[in-house]
Design an enzyme around this catalytic site. Structure first.
Site, PDB file in Angstrom:
ATOM      1  N   GLU A 310     -44.056  -2.943 -15.123  1.00 36.09           N
ATOM      2  CA  GLU A 310     -44.377  -2.093 -13.940  1.00 36.09           C
ATOM      3  C   GLU A 310     -43.874  -0.531 -14.178  1.00 36.09           C
ATOM      4  OE1 GLU A 310     -41.925  -4.007 -11.272  1.00 36.09           O
ATOM      5  OE2 GLU A 310     -43.064  -5.608 -11.060  1.00 36.09           O
ATOM      6  N   CYS A 384     -33.428  26.906   3.554  1.00 37.57           N
ATOM      7  CA  CYS A 384     -32.273  26.866   4.021  1.00 37.57           C
ATOM      8  C   CYS A 384     -31.383  25.929   3.496  1.00 37.57           C
ATOM      9  CB  CYS A 384     -32.249  27.122   5.303  1.00 37.57           C
ATOM     10  SG  CYS A 384     -33.352  28.357   5.865  1.00 37.57           S
ATOM     11  N   GLU A 385     -30.880  25.653   2.185  1.00 34.85           N
ATOM     12  CA  GLU A 385     -30.277  24.509   1.725  1.00 34.85           C
ATOM     13  C   GLU A 385     -29.660  25.044   0.529  1.00 34.85           C
ATOM     14  OE1 GLU A 385     -29.561  21.483   2.906  1.00 34.85           O
ATOM     15  OE2 GLU A 385     -30.680  21.472   4.574  1.00 34.85           O
ATOM     16  N   TYR A 412     -42.548  11.208  -9.672  1.00 37.60           N
ATOM     17  CA  TYR A 412     -41.501  11.340  -8.451  1.00 37.60           C
ATOM     18  C   TYR A 412     -41.246  12.932  -8.093  1.00 37.60           C
ATOM     19  CZ  TYR A 412     -40.450   6.838  -9.888  1.00 37.60           C
ATOM     20  OH  TYR A 412     -40.483   5.378 -10.248  1.00 37.60           O
TER      21      TYR A 412
END
Ligand SMILES: *Cc1c(COP(=O)(O)O)cnc(C)c1O
Length: 458
Positions: A310, A384-385, A412
């Site tokens: 997989e 805003c992080e 991802y």
């Protein structure tokens, strides 16, 4: 084939060799050395190309941020899996969650791939892309009655079952449809994958799978259920594994189980070793698919079962880049920030997994590390992080308007992107030879709130 043969004019870089220089100020990644390890990318006349398409042209044509994938790079890795295991009956079930764009799925379906899915949505995508339900395995720790019913109706190849409660639920649904459900149990072999804790799944403490020591009992319970058809055994121990030893340790434990099940009269048709093979993002030295096969083949051949894999990341990660443009340069006393038009909502791996990803310029600087103007930069988004960064302390020579490519972004990347800060998700483009095609258009901002309504009850 050496890398210099693949990319004429580029110095030969061997596999284990570092492509980075760590200075006190930051990390320099040599773009030529890096791209020598990335089959889809190369510099031609100092400009970055994916296959035969100029990255600058793609950025101009489609705008940024934009994910770009190489069809050939995807197919080459898929082919490496099937070639390496050609002496065995096997099925490569591409893990859809790594990159679920229909074009990616369609290319793999045409090449003969099966699929590993974790939701009804992913199954619908596979079918929409021309994949066959019979070649799909349904993984995931929490399947709903609706998911199970849909998958059974479509003729799913196998449910990878993670608990007794799921087993009885599947039996129930199968009974109501009068259709036996093919299953394997996902066994948790309790081996340490030596990877990031968030992507390690085969340890006792993880939420995944059925404990190795309970598996035989659960198989016996499964055998007694009226609408369960036991077809296989499954494990998946984690992601971005760079060593072969954990795979071998897991396989040994699974083989032990296969034998003890045989003694109890339970015959399996397939063994599923999950995904998890790591890739080289910058300087990692993951085991190759060949070495992986070499280590597993002797043990697998003796078993006489069809082998399923997989793989997700290893098939698509290095087939993809995220293109982004430098919007603002903000040097401060302690740090220099390059604010780009991609952000953590587009690519969350650096923020979520502390992943280090390479950022390379579209135009090669003349003298590399010694270029005038090379400075350490944090490549950050506009969200805003404080966790909104794509790379830290990278030695680059930057100007506003520059196009940068974040490599290893095919897995991802887009699939984990979000609309945080009401940012539309990036477009996606597929490149094949000298052709390119938009395979997902950039979201419009209006689409982000089109399904919302104003409060009207008063
Ligand atoms: C995520 C996942 C995969 C794919 O893992 P990669 O590291 O991307 O190869 C395979 N199987 C299962 C069950 C998964 O959850």
């Amino acid at each position: 084939m050496s890398h210099s043969e693949q990319h004429a004019g580029v110095t030969d870089f061997t596999i284990g060799e570092s492509v980075t220089t760590q200075t006190e100020q930051g990390l320099y990644i040599d773009p030529n050395a890096l791209t020598a390890h990335l089959p889809a990318l190369h510099y031609r006349d100092d400009a970055l190309y994916m296959e035969q398409v100029s990255v600058a042209a793609l950025a101009k044509h489609y705008g940024t941020p934009c994910y770009v994938y190489s069809k050939q790079a995807i197919l080459d890795v898929y082919q490496a899996y099937t070639d390496s295991f050609s002496s065995l009956k096997h099925q490569v079930c591409y893990a859809v969650k790594a990159n679920s764009n229909l074009a990616v799925l369609g290319i793999l379906a045409q090449a003969g791939a099966g699929f590993d899915i974790v939701s009804r949505g992913e199954l619908m995508r596979v079918l929409a892309a021309g994949g066959e339900a019979a070649r799909v395995v349904f993984s995931g720790v929490g399947k709903t009655r609706g998911d199970i019913k849909y998958a059974l109706t479509q003729g799913i190849g196998c449910f990878n079952v993670e608990s007794i409660s799921e087993l009885t639920l599947i039996n129930d649904v199968a009974k109501s449809l009068d259709k036996p459900a093919p299953i394997s149990l996902r066994v948790n072999p309790d081996v340490d994958a030596n990877t990031h804790p968030y992507i390690s799944t085969g340890l006792k403490d993880n939420k995944f799978g059925i404990a190795h020591e309970d598996a035989a009992t659960v198989y016996q319970q499964a055998a007694e259920l009226s609408h369960i058809d036991i077809v296989g055994i499954d494990c998946h121990i984690g992601s971005q594994l760079t060593e072969v030893e954990p795979f071998v340790a897991a396989l040994d434990k699974i083989i032990e189980l296969v034998h003890s099940l045989r003694d109890k009269g339970i015959e399996l048709r397939h063994i599923d070793l999950g995904g998890g093979l790591g890739v080289r993002y910058i300087d990692e030295t993951p085991v190759s698919i060949d070495e992986f096969a070499e280590a597993l083949l002797p043990k697998l051949s003796a078993l006489g079962l069809t082998v399923f894999f997989e793989p997700g990341r290893s098939i698509v990660a290095n087939a993809g880049i995220l293109l982004t443009t430098v919007d603002v340069l903000k040097p401060t006393e302690h740090k220099n920030f390059a604010i780009v038009d991609a952000a953590m909502n587009d690519l969350i791996r650096p923020a979520l997994y502390q992943a280090e990803m390479a950022v390379i310029p579209e135009m090669l600087p003349q003298n590399g590390l010694d270029t005038d103007g090379t400075q350490p930069w944090d490549i950050v988004g506009a969200i805003c992080e404080t966790g909104d960064f794509l790379a830290k302390d990278r030695l680059l020579s930057l100007a506003t308007g520059d196009v940068l490519a974040i490599t290893g972004a095919g897995a991802y990347g887009f699939t984990m992107s979000s609309n945080y800060n009401s940012r539309p998700r990036a477009s996606e483009v597929m490149v094949a030879d000298d052709r390119h095609q938009l395979i997902r258009k950039r979201e419009t901002i209006e689409a982000l709130y089109a399904d919302e309504t104003l409060w009207q009850a008063e």
